[in-house]
Design a protein around this motif. Structure first.
Motif, PDB file in Angstrom:
ATOM      1  N   LYS A  63       6.557 -76.164   2.437  1.00 15.38           N
ATOM      2  CA  LYS A  63       7.004 -75.467   1.458  1.00 15.38           C
ATOM      3  C   LYS A  63       7.512 -76.054   0.092  1.00 15.38           C
ATOM      4  N   VAL A  64       6.703 -77.617  -0.067  1.00 12.43           N
ATOM      5  CA  VAL A  64       7.081 -78.249  -1.267  1.00 12.43           C
ATOM      6  C   VAL A  64       5.932 -78.027  -2.088  1.00 12.43           C
ATOM      7  N   GLY A  65       5.969 -77.824  -3.317  1.00  8.61           N
ATOM      8  CA  GLY A  65       5.120 -77.556  -4.292  1.00  8.61           C
ATOM      9  C   GLY A  65       4.477 -76.165  -4.230  1.00  8.61           C
ATOM     10  N   PRO A  66       3.480 -75.875  -5.000  1.00  4.00           N
ATOM     11  CA  PRO A  66       2.943 -74.309  -5.204  1.00  4.00           C
ATOM     12  C   PRO A  66       1.849 -74.228  -3.865  1.00  4.00           C
ATOM     13  N   PRO A  67       1.971 -72.893  -3.870  1.00  2.00           N
ATOM     14  CA  PRO A  67       0.802 -72.463  -2.716  1.00  2.00           C
ATOM     15  C   PRO A  67      -0.738 -73.094  -3.045  1.00  2.00           C
ATOM     16  N   MET A  68      -1.342 -73.183  -1.910  1.00  2.00           N
ATOM     17  CA  MET A  68      -2.792 -73.781  -2.178  1.00  2.00           C
ATOM     18  C   MET A  68      -3.907 -72.644  -1.797  1.00  2.00           C
ATOM     19  N   LEU A  69      -4.761 -72.695  -2.649  1.00  2.00           N
ATOM     20  CA  LEU A  69      -5.974 -72.087  -2.396  1.00  2.00           C
ATOM     21  C   LEU A  69      -7.183 -72.482  -1.791  1.00  2.00           C
ATOM     22  N   ILE A  70      -7.484 -72.197  -0.663  1.00  2.00           N
ATOM     23  CA  ILE A  70      -8.682 -72.960   0.304  1.00  2.00           C
ATOM     24  C   ILE A  70      -9.849 -72.143  -0.229  1.00  2.00           C
ATOM     25  N   VAL A  71     -10.890 -72.874  -0.666  1.00  2.29           N
ATOM     26  CA  VAL A  71     -12.139 -72.367  -0.947  1.00  2.29           C
ATOM     27  C   VAL A  71     -13.115 -72.860   0.073  1.00  2.29           C
ATOM     28  N   ILE A  72     -13.990 -71.759   0.643  1.00  4.60           N
ATOM     29  CA  ILE A  72     -14.686 -71.795   1.794  1.00  4.60           C
ATOM     30  C   ILE A  72     -16.155 -71.551   1.452  1.00  4.60           C
ATOM     31  N   ALA A  73     -17.246 -72.227   1.968  1.00  4.99           N
ATOM     32  CA  ALA A  73     -18.556 -72.265   1.394  1.00  4.99           C
ATOM     33  C   ALA A  73     -19.201 -71.051   2.454  1.00  4.99           C
ATOM     34  N   PRO A  74     -19.668 -69.894   1.611  1.00  6.46           N
ATOM     35  CA  PRO A  74     -20.158 -68.806   2.498  1.00  6.46           C
ATOM     36  C   PRO A  74     -21.360 -69.248   3.055  1.00  6.46           C
TER      37      PRO A  74
END
Length: 441
Positions: free
Chosen positions: A16-27
């Motif tokens: 919980k340190v820093g901003p939330p992260m967005l995981i981007v996945i190859a379709p």
């Protein structure tokens, strides 16, 4: 250039340190390609404040000065075209040739606005007086908003966002783009490219689920492209702040095939208009109305054309996949609903991974969601009608057609259709599509 991909999830950062992260996945294969920070409402506010400060200098450059920086940006796009197309292909699942075509659309739009910006932004004196003898003049001048927010879709994430961002920049506004969380990477690369040219810092990207509402809460004008349901939320939030917004909303483009049409040409073109890019064109054909006299003959030809698109086989990288795993379920549910209510499956209908077979449904009626909800998938529902009037009436029903394609050999009927469906674009004996492949550069 750092590469990355699509279908996504948002998770809190470790500890919980820093901003939330967005995981981007190859379709295409489900690989996690990149993880990027998701913007919080506070970071969006800070970004917009920074852009607003920088917009003063940007406006002061005048149209000629801004064109200079757009020209430098165009050179950067061209120099990095191959890498950008690869990145766009990865995060959307489109074949690289289709991703490059979308990039070409961006270049074409940039050239159009760069060539015409001075004329578009020039002041006008429409009339010398409002009534005879009045000592009054009416002048029209253009003044940019300080910060324009662009909220884009996952269907054509680059082109549709840049269609809005480019004229805003040339008009003298700073621009913040919030791309879909499924396809954020190419636009992040684009705005990084803008910065690398040395241009004033008036073009940035924010990402994440909280970023969209925060953009609406802080910018001075909003351009939104997406679903009608989300568009209502955008409009209400903009109205609460008394800021202008422009909405480009999804619907269900229609094709009407009359008894005197060239059925071979109609079938080939409608298949392309509804199935290309896995049916993910926001203005692609999503419902087909055919006069009863030629219904069976046309349906057979359309099925042949749809089958020629074929399912994805083996390692065929020339065929794209659907960008959103969640949306594949939407398409599957619409097909299932139609079949349960009496529609006939003529071809396709099966999903595998991120692909959905080109699908043709016959015996479709208005009780089925495939006719009443936007599909954004490779599905063509075909409806039998008694006459042209019935077809036109059904095509106008909600959710309304962004575009209409009318097939007839009667020029007068085609002309009347153009007037009947206005302001929606109408293609007579052609597929009316919103995003078309431009000439190669």
């Amino acid at each position: 250039m750092r590469t990355a991909l699509s279908a996504y999830s948002e998770v809190p950062s470790a500890g919980k340190v820093g901003p939330p992260m967005l995981i981007v996945i190859a379709p295409a294969d489900g690989r996690v390609i990149d993880t990027i920070p998701a913007h919080t409402p506070d970071t969006v506010r800070d970004t917009v404040d920074r852009l607003r400060d920088n917009s003063v200098l940007w406006r002061s450059l005048g149209v000629v000065g801004r064109i200079h920086w757009l020209y430098s940006f165009r050179n950067w796009l061209q120099d990095n075209r191959s890498g950008l197309a690869t990145l766009l292909s990865l995060e959307t699942g489109k074949p690289e040739t289709e991703a490059d075509a979308e990039l070409a659309l961006t270049l074409e739009a940039l050239d159009h606005y760069r060539a015409n910006a001075a004329e578009f932004l020039g002041g006008r004196m429409p009339q010398a007086a409002l009534r005879p003898g009045a000592a009054m003049q009416l002048a029209v001048a253009h003044h940019s908003c300080a910060v324009v927010g662009v909220i884009g879709p996952w269907t054509y994430p680059l082109a549709l966002a840049m269609f809005d961002a480019l004229p805003a920049l040339l008009a003298g506004a700073a621009v913040v783009v919030k791309p879909s969380s499924q396809t954020p990477l190419t636009l992040r690369a684009i705005t990084a490219g803008w910065a690398s040219t040395g241009a004033p810092a008036v073009f940035e990207t924010v990402t994440g689920h909280d970023a969209g509402p925060a953009v609406l809460d802080h910018v001075d004008y909003v351009r939104f492209t997406g679903s009608a349901e989300t568009g209502k939320v955008v409009a209400l939030r903009a109205a609460a702040r008394l800021i202008p917004c422009c909405l480009d909303l999804g619907g269900k483009s229609a094709a009407v095939v009359l008894a005197d049409a060239d059925l071979d040409k109609a079938a080939a073109s409608i298949a392309f208009g509804g199935l290309a890019n896995s049916g993910q064109n926001p203005n692609g054909i999503e419902r087909v109305y055919v006069e009863s006299a030629v219904y069976d003959a046309f349906l057979d030809k359309l099925v042949d054309e749809a089958a020629a698109f074929g399912p994805i086989l083996g390692d065929d990288t020339a065929v794209g996949v659907m960008t959103s795993a969640k949306h594949i379920d939407v398409v599957r549910d619409q097909v299932r609903d139609a079949l349960l209510k009496g529609a006939t499956l003529r071809c396709g209908g099966t999903a595998a991974g991120h692909s959905f077979e080109p699908t043709v449904l016959a015996d479709v009626d208005p009780t089925m969601s495939v006719l009443t909800q936007q599909t954004l998938g490779p599905v063509l529902p075909v409806v039998r009608v008694a006459a042209a009037g019935e077809a036109f009436e059904l095509a106008l029903r909600p959710p309304g057609p962004p575009c209409v394609s009318v097939w007839t050999s009667d020029i007068a009927v085609g002309a009347r259709a153009v007037g009947r469906f206005a302001p929606a674009p109408v293609g007579v004996n052609d597929v009316s599509v919103h995003v078309a492949r431009p000439a190669p550069y």
